[in-house]
Design an enzyme around this catalytic site. Structure first.
Site, PDB file in Angstrom:
ATOM      1  N   HIS A  84      41.616  52.110  57.087  1.00 41.03           N
ATOM      2  CA  HIS A  84      40.156  52.192  57.207  1.00 41.03           C
ATOM      3  C   HIS A  84      39.608  53.518  56.679  1.00 41.03           C
ATOM      4  O   HIS A  84      38.419  53.617  56.342  1.00 41.03           O
ATOM      5  CB  HIS A  84      39.761  52.006  58.680  1.00 41.03           C
ATOM      6  CG  HIS A  84      38.411  51.420  58.897  1.00 41.03           C
ATOM      7  ND1 HIS A  84      37.295  51.811  58.195  1.00 41.03           N
ATOM      8  CD2 HIS A  84      37.979  50.463  59.767  1.00 41.03           C
ATOM      9  CE1 HIS A  84      36.239  51.130  58.619  1.00 41.03           C
ATOM     10  NE2 HIS A  84      36.634  50.296  59.560  1.00 41.03           N
ATOM     11  N   ASP A 129      36.333  35.699  44.770  1.00 41.78           N
ATOM     12  CA  ASP A 129      36.794  34.602  43.907  1.00 41.78           C
ATOM     13  C   ASP A 129      37.711  35.161  42.823  1.00 41.78           C
ATOM     14  O   ASP A 129      37.279  35.936  41.976  1.00 41.78           O
ATOM     15  CB  ASP A 129      35.588  33.898  43.286  1.00 41.78           C
ATOM     16  CG  ASP A 129      35.974  32.673  42.457  1.00 41.78           C
ATOM     17  OD1 ASP A 129      37.177  32.407  42.296  1.00 41.78           O
ATOM     18  OD2 ASP A 129      35.051  31.995  41.964  1.00 41.78           O
TER      19      ASP A 129
END
EC number: 2.3.1.188
Length: 457
Positions: free
Chosen positions: A184, A404
């Site tokens: 993170h 995608d």
């Protein structure tokens, strides 16, 4: 460029799972994942070397986050998935070059990235089943879903874990799962989303919609530092109620609670009742959900009336900084805000009281507050305390579902596990993503109480 790492051998991981998929309900699948030798994927062309600065907002949140993305296309099988995703990773790392480096400690004693071009650890894997046999991934399941993410098992600390590892697992149905393990400190949810979406754009031969802005020194501490706020997010709260012992004595259950539009509407109505300040005014879904979960969790854990309880949640500071952070800012642009009150007051007063506390915590976050938080860490090197705390992190507005790589958007995506027992995650879900899944972990008896409160909405 891809360099092989010969220190590791092929590995087969296995886990039994009770499958709750509607199509095969009641079956017990034994998931086996065969991992091939890890490879190091380096940037396609030479990138900047040297130490890369991490801001104090990055320092505060150096935890490992594991996520998975499930892809299946009717038009395209998974034969090319590894090749396409690996090649695109090499290309996108030219833009996100610090991810190919390694974490180290700076001369000032802070986390920094040594931009060595060593590469992202990449693993190809195969599963022994179809993808829809994984079961319900809308709730964290580290034992099962953890097989779909590559972990550096012998790492002694986060310095020995690369900033990013990637695993592509092919399933017998022609689908595949991309599993990511990311620190993170490299980016917040928005930064991670932009990275993964950029990776997908490169895989499809497209230019980056949002090129990363890499200079994190714009969030440097002031000289001299100026601490201008109380910053109770760092306060250590005494565990009078022995909450930690409850987690030790009982198994922790992870569950997902779906708040559909109708349930959210009811909750927001309850949240504005019995309040002069909120009467006739609407509250946001986040305010209502956060207030409900905070109260319900506090009650479920049977906190003593005089036990202080803290709510922590992240606010995106990108538009709140003056000047605003540049578009594509690659690092953590979030800051933690908080509210503290006694458990008895939180439970006995109406939901509108908790909503008011959440609203005030949001209002606290200004440019001055965020700069003060940066300076607070500079002076104290303290990190937020999670003692007697609920930490809410919101992914419901993040566009991970738009990723995608050439196989369409993921049919499912989500976390493998919650990083700490105090963390609750909000995820968008369902048609037009108008529902919100609340993921949390509680001791078994506490989870039963929480579920009762959920059903009463």
């Amino acid at each position: 460029m891809v360099a092989e790492n010969n220190k590791n051998k092929d590995v087969t991981l296995s886990a039994s799972m009770d499958n709750n998929n509607n199509n095969i309900k009641g079956t017990n699948i034994h998931l086996e994942v065969h991992q091939k030798e890890p490879a190091l994927v380096k940037p396609e062309s030479e990138t900047r070397k040297g130490l890369y600065f991490l801001s104090n907002l990055d320092q505060n949140i150096a935890v490992i986050v594991r996520t998975i993305y499930c892809f299946k296309s009717e038009e395209r099988g998974n034969e090319e998935a590894v090749q396409v995703i690996k090649k695109a990773l090499s290309q996108v790392l030219v833009h996100y070059y610090p991810l190919a480096g390694r974490l180290t400690i700076s001369p000032e004693g802070k986390l920094t990235v040594d931009c060595t071009e060593e590469g992202v650890v990449f693993v190809e894997a195969e599963a022994n089943c179809k993808m829809d046999e994984i079961g319900d991934i809308t709730k964290p399941d580290p034992e099962t879903l953890g097989k779909l993410v590559y972990d550096v098992v012998d790492a002694k600390n986060i310095l020995e874990i690369p900033p990013v590892t990637a695993q592509v697992t092919k399933f017998k149905c022609g689908g595949f799962v991309l599993g990511l393990c990311m620190n993170h400190c490299m980016f917040d949810g928005i930064g991670a989303m932009e990275f993964v979406n950029s990776w997908g754009q490169v895989a499809r031969g497209l230019p980056l919609t949002t090129p990363p802005f890499s200079d994190r020194t714009i969030l440097n501490a002031r000289n001299p530092p100026k601490i201008e706020n109380l910053h109770q997010e760092f306060e250590e709260i005494e565990d009078k109620s022995n909450i930690n012992s409850l987690y030790t004595k009982e198994p922790t259950l992870y569950r997902s609670f779906c708040f559909d539009p109708e349930k959210i509407k009811k909750l927001k109505l309850q949240a504005t009742e019995n309040s002069e300040s909120l009467l006739g005014n609407s509250c946001t879904s986040f305010e209502a959900l956060s207030a409900f979960v905070w109260r319900a969790r506090t009650k479920s854990l049977k906190m003593l009336s005089d036990q202080k309880t803290k709510l922590l949640f992240a606010v995106d500071g990108r538009a709140k900084f003056e000047p605003q952070l540049p578009k594509g800012y690659f690092g953590n642009g979030i800051v933690l805000t908080n509210s503290i009150c006694e458990a008895g007051e939180l439970i006995e007063k109406p939901l509108s009281f908790a909503v008011g506390l959440v609203r005030e915590a949001i209002k606290m976050v200004t440019d001055g507050y965020m700069r003060s938080a940066i300076d607070y860490f500079e002076v104290t090197r303290a990190r937020p305390s999670l003692s007697s705390t609920l930490l809410i992190t919101t992914w419901s507005r993040l566009g991970f579902h738009t990723t995608d790589f050439g196989w369409g958007e993921p049919i499912l995506s989500g976390p493998v596990a919650l990083p700490e027992k105090e963390v609750t995650l909000f995820l968008s879900h369902g048609e037009q993503r108008r529902s919100i899944n609340v993921l949390l972990g509680l001791p078994a008896t506490a989870m039963d109480v929480f579920q009762e409160q959920f059903l009463q909405i």
